[in-house]
Design a protein around this motif. Structure first.
Motif, PDB file in Angstrom:
ATOM      1  N   HIS A  39      17.378  14.054   6.573  1.00  0.00           N
ATOM      2  CA  HIS A  39      18.060  12.903   6.975  1.00  0.00           C
ATOM      3  C   HIS A  39      18.686  12.564   5.534  1.00  0.00           C
ATOM      4  CE1 HIS A  39      15.650  12.284  10.732  1.00  0.00           C
ATOM      5  NE2 HIS A  39      14.764  12.907   9.802  1.00  0.00           N
ATOM      6  N   ASN A  40      18.009  12.268   4.445  1.00  0.00           N
ATOM      7  CA  ASN A  40      18.623  11.858   3.208  1.00  0.00           C
ATOM      8  C   ASN A  40      19.293  10.664   3.196  1.00  0.00           C
ATOM      9  OD1 ASN A  40      19.130  11.826   0.607  1.00  0.00           O
ATOM     10  ND2 ASN A  40      21.158  12.941   0.584  1.00  0.00           N
ATOM     11  N   VAL A  41      18.715   9.531   3.924  1.00  0.00           N
ATOM     12  CA  VAL A  41      19.317   8.103   4.274  1.00  0.00           C
ATOM     13  C   VAL A  41      19.184   7.329   3.140  1.00  0.00           C
ATOM     14  CG1 VAL A  41      18.937   8.296   6.748  1.00  0.00           C
ATOM     15  CG2 VAL A  41      17.241   7.498   5.367  1.00  0.00           C
ATOM     16  N   GLY A  42      18.328   7.486   1.926  1.00  0.00           N
ATOM     17  CA  GLY A  42      18.355   6.573   0.733  1.00  0.00           C
ATOM     18  C   GLY A  42      17.149   6.810   0.231  1.00  0.00           C
ATOM     19  N   PRO A  43      16.978   6.294  -1.152  1.00  0.00           N
ATOM     20  CA  PRO A  43      15.854   6.640  -2.033  1.00  0.00           C
ATOM     21  C   PRO A  43      14.527   5.726  -1.926  1.00  0.00           C
ATOM     22  CG  PRO A  43      17.525   5.259  -3.008  1.00  0.00           C
ATOM     23  CD  PRO A  43      17.952   5.736  -1.841  1.00  0.00           C
ATOM     24  N   THR A  44      14.677   4.862  -0.805  1.00  0.00           N
ATOM     25  CA  THR A  44      13.649   4.005  -0.699  1.00  0.00           C
ATOM     26  C   THR A  44      13.079   4.316   0.740  1.00  0.00           C
ATOM     27  OG1 THR A  44      14.913   2.218   0.065  1.00  0.00           O
ATOM     28  CG2 THR A  44      14.282   2.364  -2.114  1.00  0.00           C
ATOM     29  N   THR A  45      13.202   5.451   1.187  1.00  0.00           N
ATOM     30  CA  THR A  45      12.702   5.805   2.589  1.00  0.00           C
ATOM     31  C   THR A  45      11.520   6.724   2.546  1.00  0.00           C
ATOM     32  OG1 THR A  45      14.599   5.189   3.356  1.00  0.00           O
ATOM     33  CG2 THR A  45      13.132   6.628   4.931  1.00  0.00           C
ATOM     34  N   LEU A  46      10.292   6.315   3.185  1.00  0.00           N
ATOM     35  CA  LEU A  46       9.318   7.595   3.247  1.00  0.00           C
ATOM     36  C   LEU A  46       9.296   7.690   4.825  1.00  0.00           C
ATOM     37  CD1 LEU A  46       6.715   5.865   1.434  1.00  0.00           C
ATOM     38  CD2 LEU A  46       7.796   7.579   0.858  1.00  0.00           C
ATOM     39  N   ILE A  47       8.873   9.086   5.031  1.00  0.00           N
ATOM     40  CA  ILE A  47       8.800   9.279   6.606  1.00  0.00           C
ATOM     41  C   ILE A  47       7.287   9.632   6.683  1.00  0.00           C
ATOM     42  CG2 ILE A  47       9.454  11.099   8.313  1.00  0.00           C
ATOM     43  CD1 ILE A  47      12.247  11.349   6.817  1.00  0.00           C
ATOM     44  N   LEU A  48       6.551   9.264   7.579  1.00  0.00           N
ATOM     45  CA  LEU A  48       5.121   9.551   7.778  1.00  0.00           C
ATOM     46  C   LEU A  48       5.225   9.733   9.466  1.00  0.00           C
ATOM     47  CD1 LEU A  48       2.040   7.683   6.939  1.00  0.00           C
ATOM     48  CD2 LEU A  48       2.463   8.161   9.206  1.00  0.00           C
ATOM     49  N   MET A  49       4.360  11.061   9.796  1.00  0.00           N
ATOM     50  CA  MET A  49       3.904  11.493  11.028  1.00  0.00           C
ATOM     51  C   MET A  49       2.627  11.366  11.161  1.00  0.00           C
ATOM     52  SD  MET A  49       7.216  12.340  12.099  1.00  0.00           S
ATOM     53  CE  MET A  49       6.511  13.399  13.586  1.00  0.00           C
ATOM     54  N   ALA A  50       1.912  10.769  12.007  1.00  0.00           N
ATOM     55  CA  ALA A  50       0.589  10.730  12.179  1.00  0.00           C
ATOM     56  C   ALA A  50       0.440  11.521  13.618  1.00  0.00           C
ATOM     57  CB  ALA A  50      -0.062   9.390  12.330  1.00  0.00           C
ATOM     58  N   TYR A  51      -0.736  12.157  13.715  1.00  0.00           N
ATOM     59  CA  TYR A  51      -0.826  13.192  14.955  1.00  0.00           C
ATOM     60  C   TYR A  51      -2.151  12.774  15.560  1.00  0.00           C
ATOM     61  CZ  TYR A  51       2.311  16.254  12.418  1.00  0.00           C
ATOM     62  OH  TYR A  51       3.577  16.479  11.766  1.00  0.00           O
ATOM     63  N   PHE A  52      -2.081  12.903  16.730  1.00  0.00           N
ATOM     64  CA  PHE A  52      -3.100  12.477  17.892  1.00  0.00           C
ATOM     65  C   PHE A  52      -3.568  13.820  18.789  1.00  0.00           C
ATOM     66  CE2 PHE A  52      -1.186   8.882  16.402  1.00  0.00           C
ATOM     67  CZ  PHE A  52      -2.306   7.930  16.062  1.00  0.00           C
ATOM     68  N   SER A  53      -3.825  14.850  18.470  1.00  0.00           N
ATOM     69  CA  SER A  53      -4.036  15.963  19.261  1.00  0.00           C
ATOM     70  C   SER A  53      -5.109  16.714  18.697  1.00  0.00           C
ATOM     71  CB  SER A  53      -2.791  17.071  19.084  1.00  0.00           C
ATOM     72  OG  SER A  53      -1.396  16.581  19.550  1.00  0.00           O
ATOM     73  N   LYS A  54      -6.103  16.580  19.495  1.00  0.00           N
ATOM     74  CA  LYS A  54      -7.658  17.313  19.291  1.00  0.00           C
ATOM     75  C   LYS A  54      -7.454  18.890  19.794  1.00  0.00           C
ATOM     76  CE  LYS A  54     -10.343  13.289  20.144  1.00  0.00           C
ATOM     77  NZ  LYS A  54     -10.792  13.043  18.732  1.00  0.00           N
ATOM     78  N   ASN A  55      -8.339  19.492  19.202  1.00  0.00           N
ATOM     79  CA  ASN A  55      -8.442  21.176  19.340  1.00  0.00           C
ATOM     80  C   ASN A  55      -7.192  21.883  18.967  1.00  0.00           C
ATOM     81  OD1 ASN A  55     -11.026  20.566  20.191  1.00  0.00           O
ATOM     82  ND2 ASN A  55     -10.131  19.932  22.251  1.00  0.00           N
ATOM     83  N   TRP A  56      -6.494  21.370  18.026  1.00  0.00           N
ATOM     84  CA  TRP A  56      -5.224  22.180  17.675  1.00  0.00           C
ATOM     85  C   TRP A  56      -5.830  23.227  16.924  1.00  0.00           C
ATOM     86  CZ3 TRP A  56      -1.094  20.568  19.964  1.00  0.00           C
ATOM     87  CH2 TRP A  56       0.141  21.184  19.516  1.00  0.00           C
ATOM     88  N   GLN A  57      -5.075  24.805  17.107  1.00  0.00           N
ATOM     89  CA  GLN A  57      -5.628  25.769  16.583  1.00  0.00           C
ATOM     90  C   GLN A  57      -4.762  26.225  15.373  1.00  0.00           C
ATOM     91  OE1 GLN A  57      -8.499  27.545  17.790  1.00  0.00           O
ATOM     92  NE2 GLN A  57      -8.536  25.631  19.086  1.00  0.00           N
ATOM     93  N   VAL A  58      -5.581  26.559  14.035  1.00  0.00           N
ATOM     94  CA  VAL A  58      -4.768  27.007  13.025  1.00  0.00           C
ATOM     95  C   VAL A  58      -3.692  27.820  13.273  1.00  0.00           C
ATOM     96  CG1 VAL A  58      -5.019  27.920  10.758  1.00  0.00           C
ATOM     97  CG2 VAL A  58      -6.829  26.492  11.554  1.00  0.00           C
ATOM     98  N   GLY A  59      -2.635  27.858  12.824  1.00  0.00           N
ATOM     99  CA  GLY A  59      -1.387  28.816  12.999  1.00  0.00           C
ATOM    100  C   GLY A  59      -0.683  28.314  14.168  1.00  0.00           C
ATOM    101  N   ASP A  60      -1.122  27.583  15.041  1.00  0.00           N
ATOM    102  CA  ASP A  60      -0.220  26.972  16.184  1.00  0.00           C
ATOM    103  C   ASP A  60       1.002  26.358  15.830  1.00  0.00           C
ATOM    104  OD1 ASP A  60      -1.967  28.185  18.321  1.00  0.00           O
ATOM    105  OD2 ASP A  60      -2.717  26.389  18.861  1.00  0.00           O
ATOM    106  N   ASN A 118       0.956  -1.090  -0.017  1.00  0.00           N
ATOM    107  CA  ASN A 118      -0.018   0.022  -0.006  1.00  0.00           C
ATOM    108  C   ASN A 118       0.877   1.319   0.008  1.00  0.00           C
ATOM    109  OD1 ASN A 118      -2.531  -1.286  -0.285  1.00  0.00           O
ATOM    110  ND2 ASN A 118      -2.737  -1.403   1.943  1.00  0.00           N
ATOM    111  N   PHE A 119       1.976   1.207   0.792  1.00  0.00           N
ATOM    112  CA  PHE A 119       2.876   2.445   0.717  1.00  0.00           C
ATOM    113  C   PHE A 119       3.596   2.515  -0.563  1.00  0.00           C
ATOM    114  CE2 PHE A 119       3.200   2.331   5.405  1.00  0.00           C
ATOM    115  CZ  PHE A 119       2.925   3.794   5.707  1.00  0.00           C
ATOM    116  N   GLN A 120       3.972   1.489  -1.290  1.00  0.00           N
ATOM    117  CA  GLN A 120       4.361   1.594  -2.564  1.00  0.00           C
ATOM    118  C   GLN A 120       3.458   2.076  -3.529  1.00  0.00           C
ATOM    119  OE1 GLN A 120       5.679  -2.350  -3.214  1.00  0.00           O
ATOM    120  NE2 GLN A 120       7.593  -2.280  -2.381  1.00  0.00           N
ATOM    121  N   LYS A 121       2.318   1.659  -3.520  1.00  0.00           N
ATOM    122  CA  LYS A 121       1.233   2.098  -4.487  1.00  0.00           C
ATOM    123  C   LYS A 121       0.872   3.510  -4.282  1.00  0.00           C
ATOM    124  CE  LYS A 121      -1.377  -2.198  -4.445  1.00  0.00           C
ATOM    125  NZ  LYS A 121      -2.289  -3.098  -4.037  1.00  0.00           N
TER     126      LYS A 121
END
Length: 182
Positions: free
Chosen positions: A107-128, A76-79
């Motif tokens: 980082h630039n550790v290699g051409p087959t690396t993806l970096i994903l950050m998923a967030y779990f913070s409710k009520n975040w304000q635009v611009g914060d 799925n990541f590849q697709k």
């Protein structure tokens, strides 16, 4: 940047059982960052991450970690990305509190690396500050995108020489909760 990254019921379970901040979190306090990390698993002799079922975490977190190790997930990541990723390299929790930040870096550790950050913070304000911003170089003033919503969202980018990213200093008394997947 993807909103509603997880199925809402699954996300709610992950959110409710996100690890509480305590002395088990590793502090990263240096000139270039102030953040907290908590890793799951260990690296074996072949540099593969081993992540067995861990009763310290909820069934939802164990289910996610198990899925990240499947061929279906890698495919799925590849697709999705067109990048020939081959395995999970790193999974960890990250937390940034008031005054936390991370200077822009690449980082630039290699051409087959993806970096994903998923967030779990409710009520975040635009611009914060607090979302991982993207910049083509190690210069915050060149920022091209910063997440504005950190509730069930994710940012994913292809690692490389122009994949700069960082976190502006958090000025409010909040916890920016997330996971980082390589």
């Amino acid at each position: 940047f993807i909103e509603n990254f997880f199925d809402s019921e699954f996300y709610d379970e992950l959110y409710k059982t996100y690890p509480k901040f305590d002395n088990s979190w590793k502090s990263e306090d240096s000139y270039d960052k102030l953040a907290y990390r908590r890793f799951w698993g260990k690296i074996d002799s072949d540099s593969n991450i081993t992540q067995d079922h861990d009763p310290e975490y909820s069934e939802a977190w164990n289910k996610l970690v198990k899925y990240l190790h499947t061929e279906e997930c890698i495919e799925n990541f590849q697709k999705f990305s067109g990048v020939h990723v081959t395995k999970l390299k790193k999974f960890g929790f990250n937390l940034i509190k008031k005054n936390g930040f991370q200077l822009p870096h690449i980082h630039n550790v290699g051409p087959t690396t993806l970096i994903l950050m998923a967030y779990f913070s409710k009520n975040w304000q635009v611009g914060d500050a607090g979302g991982t911003y993207i910049t083509p170089e190690e210069d915050e003033s060149k920022m091209i995108f910063e997440p504005y919503n950190l509730d069930n969202t994710a940012i994913i980018f292809h690692d490389g020489p122009f994949a700069g990213h960082g976190v502006r200093r958090v000025l409010k008394d909040v916890e920016r909760r997330g996971i980082q997947i390589y």
